[in-house]
Structure formats: C-alpha cells, structure tokens
Design a protein around this motif. Structure first.
Motif, mmCIF file in Angstrom:
data_model
loop_
_atom_site.group_PDB
_atom_site.id
_atom_site.type_symbol
_atom_site.label_atom_id
_atom_site.label_comp_id
_atom_site.label_asym_id
_atom_site.label_seq_id
_atom_site.Cartn_x
_atom_site.Cartn_y
_atom_site.Cartn_z
ATOM 1 N N HIS A 105 85.431 32.628 -8.873
ATOM 2 C CA HIS A 105 85.807 33.750 -9.847
ATOM 3 C C HIS A 105 86.782 33.287 -11.103
ATOM 4 O O HIS A 105 87.321 32.436 -10.802
ATOM 5 C CB HIS A 105 86.860 34.626 -9.007
ATOM 6 C CG HIS A 105 85.973 35.155 -7.900
ATOM 7 N ND1 HIS A 105 86.058 35.017 -6.490
ATOM 8 C CD2 HIS A 105 85.452 36.545 -7.919
ATOM 9 C CE1 HIS A 105 85.458 35.769 -5.840
ATOM 10 N NE2 HIS A 105 85.043 36.685 -6.437
ATOM 11 N N VAL A 106 86.532 33.857 -12.064
ATOM 12 C CA VAL A 106 87.376 33.756 -13.193
ATOM 13 C C VAL A 106 88.583 34.563 -13.411
ATOM 14 O O VAL A 106 88.698 35.609 -13.115
ATOM 15 C CB VAL A 106 86.445 34.284 -14.411
ATOM 16 C CG1 VAL A 106 87.462 33.826 -15.979
ATOM 17 C CG2 VAL A 106 85.258 33.270 -14.748
ATOM 18 N N ALA A 117 83.366 27.159 -20.789
ATOM 19 C CA ALA A 117 83.526 25.889 -21.431
ATOM 20 C C ALA A 117 84.397 24.677 -20.293
ATOM 21 O O ALA A 117 84.361 23.727 -20.650
ATOM 22 C CB ALA A 117 84.369 25.930 -22.563
ATOM 23 N N LEU A 118 84.636 25.272 -19.336
ATOM 24 C CA LEU A 118 85.724 24.522 -18.148
ATOM 25 C C LEU A 118 85.140 23.889 -16.922
ATOM 26 O O LEU A 118 85.572 23.138 -16.544
ATOM 27 C CB LEU A 118 86.756 25.518 -18.107
ATOM 28 C CG LEU A 118 87.922 25.459 -18.966
ATOM 29 C CD1 LEU A 118 88.869 26.550 -18.642
ATOM 30 C CD2 LEU A 118 88.635 24.204 -19.129
ATOM 31 N N PRO A 119 84.157 24.706 -16.277
ATOM 32 C CA PRO A 119 83.742 24.128 -14.987
ATOM 33 C C PRO A 119 83.468 22.592 -14.650
ATOM 34 O O PRO A 119 84.169 21.853 -13.922
ATOM 35 C CB PRO A 119 82.589 24.886 -14.519
ATOM 36 C CG PRO A 119 82.840 26.487 -15.300
ATOM 37 C CD PRO A 119 83.425 25.780 -16.662
ATOM 38 N N LEU A 120 82.489 21.992 -15.643
ATOM 39 C CA LEU A 120 82.107 20.985 -15.590
ATOM 40 C C LEU A 120 83.143 19.791 -16.209
ATOM 41 O O LEU A 120 83.719 18.930 -15.362
ATOM 42 C CB LEU A 120 80.912 20.427 -15.997
ATOM 43 C CG LEU A 120 80.166 19.132 -16.027
ATOM 44 C CD1 LEU A 120 79.939 18.905 -14.433
ATOM 45 C CD2 LEU A 120 78.737 18.813 -16.764
ATOM 46 N N TYR A 271 83.824 14.918 -5.590
ATOM 47 C CA TYR A 271 85.067 15.288 -5.498
ATOM 48 C C TYR A 271 85.091 16.906 -5.697
ATOM 49 O O TYR A 271 86.159 17.468 -5.797
ATOM 50 C CB TYR A 271 85.448 14.993 -7.243
ATOM 51 C CG TYR A 271 85.974 13.428 -6.967
ATOM 52 C CD1 TYR A 271 87.309 13.101 -6.611
ATOM 53 C CD2 TYR A 271 85.020 12.585 -7.329
ATOM 54 C CE1 TYR A 271 87.526 11.615 -6.812
ATOM 55 C CE2 TYR A 271 85.378 11.283 -7.360
ATOM 56 C CZ TYR A 271 86.572 10.745 -7.074
ATOM 57 O OH TYR A 271 86.850 9.281 -6.977
ATOM 58 N N THR A 272 83.962 17.695 -5.172
ATOM 59 C CA THR A 272 84.095 19.060 -4.882
ATOM 60 C C THR A 272 83.346 19.250 -3.551
ATOM 61 O O THR A 272 82.483 20.035 -3.265
ATOM 62 C CB THR A 272 83.300 19.701 -5.925
ATOM 63 O OG1 THR A 272 82.121 19.125 -6.198
ATOM 64 C CG2 THR A 272 84.226 19.815 -7.147
ATOM 65 N N THR A 282 89.172 24.298 -9.672
ATOM 66 C CA THR A 282 89.094 25.343 -10.339
ATOM 67 C C THR A 282 90.134 26.071 -10.732
ATOM 68 O O THR A 282 90.368 26.673 -11.904
ATOM 69 C CB THR A 282 87.657 25.845 -10.048
ATOM 70 O OG1 THR A 282 87.746 26.395 -8.787
ATOM 71 C CG2 THR A 282 86.270 25.148 -10.129
ATOM 72 N N SER A 283 90.791 26.510 -9.534
ATOM 73 C CA SER A 283 91.970 27.308 -9.770
ATOM 74 C C SER A 283 93.091 26.694 -10.646
ATOM 75 O O SER A 283 93.791 27.419 -11.509
ATOM 76 C CB SER A 283 92.628 27.809 -8.328
ATOM 77 O OG SER A 283 93.312 26.422 -7.710
#
Length: 327
Positions: A105-106, A117-120, A271-272, A282-283
């Motif tokens: 969730h965002v 732009a952030l996940p990877l 790492y995930t 991600t949080s």
C-alpha cells in the motif's frame, strides 16, 4: 490497453508501443491501472537479452497505481486502493495483473508518481545500507553514480545512519545534486585520465590513507578495479549493478592480497524473501518519502509511447534521479 513490447533481444529500437487485450487477474492477483512505471537498468538487461527472457514480452516490472479488480483468494486489498510494486512483469502498460504478495500500500500523503519512483531503487538503497553492509557512525562509504536514482537515495539513508559518503559523478551538475543529498565529497570521474589509478588515490587522501569501509558499485566493469583498490583492509565491495557492463571473472586470491576483502553481489529478491521483510523496507522508504525525510528526485518523465527514448536516456547516462513512464 496500450503496452510496450520487446519484440526481440536488442537495443531500444526493438521496443514497440502496441495494443493488447486487457489482462484478467488470476487467483491471488490484483488488476491495477498504472499511474506511472519505473524505468530501471534491469529493464534494459531484459530487453537486450543480457538476462534470458521470452520474446515478445511486455517490458517493465515497477510502478504504482490503483486497484481496479481482485482475483480469487485476495485478502488485504480492496478496489480503489493505491498500491506500488517492484517486481510486476509487464508494468510498461496501462493495466497490469500483479501477484498481491508482492504489492504494498502507498501511504497517505504520497502521490502515486512519487511512489512509482521508489519501490525498486528505494528497497535497493535500503538493503544496501541497512543489511548488505550496515552503515553506522564512523563508516566511510564510496558510492558510484551518486546522482543516480539509487545513489541519491542511498546517500541520504547512509548519512542519516551516521556514515560519511564519498560519491563519483560525471558532471558538475550531478556533483551538485549529490552534495545536496548529503555527500561529503564528490569526485568527477570525467576529469580523471585513469579512473583505476587515480580514484583510489583520491579516496585514500580523503580517508587518511585508510580507504573506505564499503564501496557500493552499481556501475560494474569500468569501476570495479578502482572500487577494489579503494577499500581498507577487511572492507566490502558491494557490486549491485553493471551499468557499464558485466565484470569479467577474476582470481579470488586478489581479495586476499587486497587486505582480506569481501565481495558480494546482492539482488533485491534475496532481501525481500518474506512478506514481513518487504513491508519493513517499503514502509520505511515510502513512509520517509511521505513525511519529507527522504527526498525523491524524478529526473525525467516520458510518455509510455516513448519508452525507447527513456531507455536511450538511461543507458546514455543522460539522466539523474528516477526515470518514469506515464501512460
């Protein structure tokens, strides 16, 4: 829907903007309307055939958007939820079917374009500085491509943990961006006649002739030798990418001669490994961006139909920060 397909292995010219049937979510999947898709070097490796792929295939794996439909056996998500992902094959499209287990969730307060732009790159920066080599007070860090997407994020995260970050860049403009992110020193390798000989010398001058504790190297072939030579005894080289090409095989005895060095080649999948680890990383990253503690630079945005131009810009190192495609 419209999507970008790699017809065969090759350069950006093999990418085709075309119409395909809308996907249908299977069991455990979400159907998501893509707000923006991330453009990453791994996409170019898959397009070019460096990583084995079936052709044709819809390119891309990262993005953010809104849930439009749920497959069977999906829990924890509802239609209308804002979500993001880093490993969703086929993300260069208007719609994508995603395994819910890899979607997060965002948080409120973070727009979907920034979230894409952030996940990877955000997860990568996070695992690099918190897990692969745990940066802390007193650590000297050398980070290549300091004005790139991972570079800008990893610099901020490492500095927040007490590290002193040295970066390499290729232009004065990129040096300024890297310094704004917190780099203590920026080194313009375009000004070096021989990066393999000169960069380690500069690094040692900046570290009282000790060398750095860790090098984060996403460039690969052209920086590998300089990275090894910039480490202090028992230092670690973290080779997490190959923007300049793959590193050739080498004799492990060089690690002994260099000072009992460590070399690792991490990948985000390791790492995930669990849902808990994915949510933790991600949080922290998305949450820090939402609160303003982590600055996210979107360096270039292209229409989905211009995916080939986006790949050309990325591979030509003509970008800073994150590159996005917008349907």
């Amino acid at each position: 829907m419209h999507a970008v397909v790699a017809r065969e292995a090759g350069g950006p010219e093999v990418l085709s903007y075309t119409e395909l049937p809308d996907p249908t979510p299977g069991p455990g999947q979400l159907l998501v309307r893509v707000a923006a898709a991330g453009v990453n070097f791994v996409d170019t490796y898959r397009r070019a055939g460096v990583y084995p792929m079936q052709y044709p295939h819809v390119v891309g794996a990262e993005g953010a958007g809104t849930v439009e439909a749920l497959g069977d056996d999906v829990t924890g998500f509802a239609i209308g939820d804002r979500v993001a992902w880093h490993d969703g094959p086929g993300s260069y499209a208007e719609l994508v079917a995603l395994n819910a287990a890899g979607v997060v969730h965002v948080p409120g307060g973070l727009d979907l374009t920034t979230a894409a732009a952030l996940p990877l790159q955000g997860i990568t920066a996070h695992y690099l500085v918190t897990s692969t080599f745990e940066v802390g007070p007193g650590h000297d860090v050398l980070l290549h491509a300091g004005a790139g997407g991972v570079g800008l994020l990893a610099t901020q995260l490492a500095v927040a943990r007490g590290g002193r970050v040295l970066t390499t860049v290729s232009t004065p403009e990129k040096a300024a961006l890297s310094a704004e992110a917190g780099a203590a020193h920026t080194i313009d390798y375009a000004e070096l006649a021989d990066i393999t000989a000169e960069l380690p010398q500069i690094v040692r001058e900046l570290t009282d002739d000790q060398g750095v504790h860790v090098v984060y190297d996403g460039v690969g072939r052209s920086t590998f030798e300089a990275s090894l030579a910039s480490l202090r005894p028992r230092g670690m080289l973290v080779l997490f990418g190959a923007a300049s090409g793959q590193v050739p095989p080498f004799d492990p005895q060089r690690l002994n001669k260099g000072g009992s060095l460590f070399l690792t080649r991490p990948t985000i999948a390791h790492y995930t490994l669990t849902r808990g680890e994915l949510e933790w990383r991600t949080s922290e990253v998305l949450g820090s961006a939402a609160s303003g503690d982590l600055e996210v630079r979107i360096g270039a945005t292209f229409p989905l139909s211009d995916a080939a131009a986006a790949h050309e810009a990325l591979e030509g190192r003509a970008t800073t920060g994150k590159v996005l495609l917008v349907p």
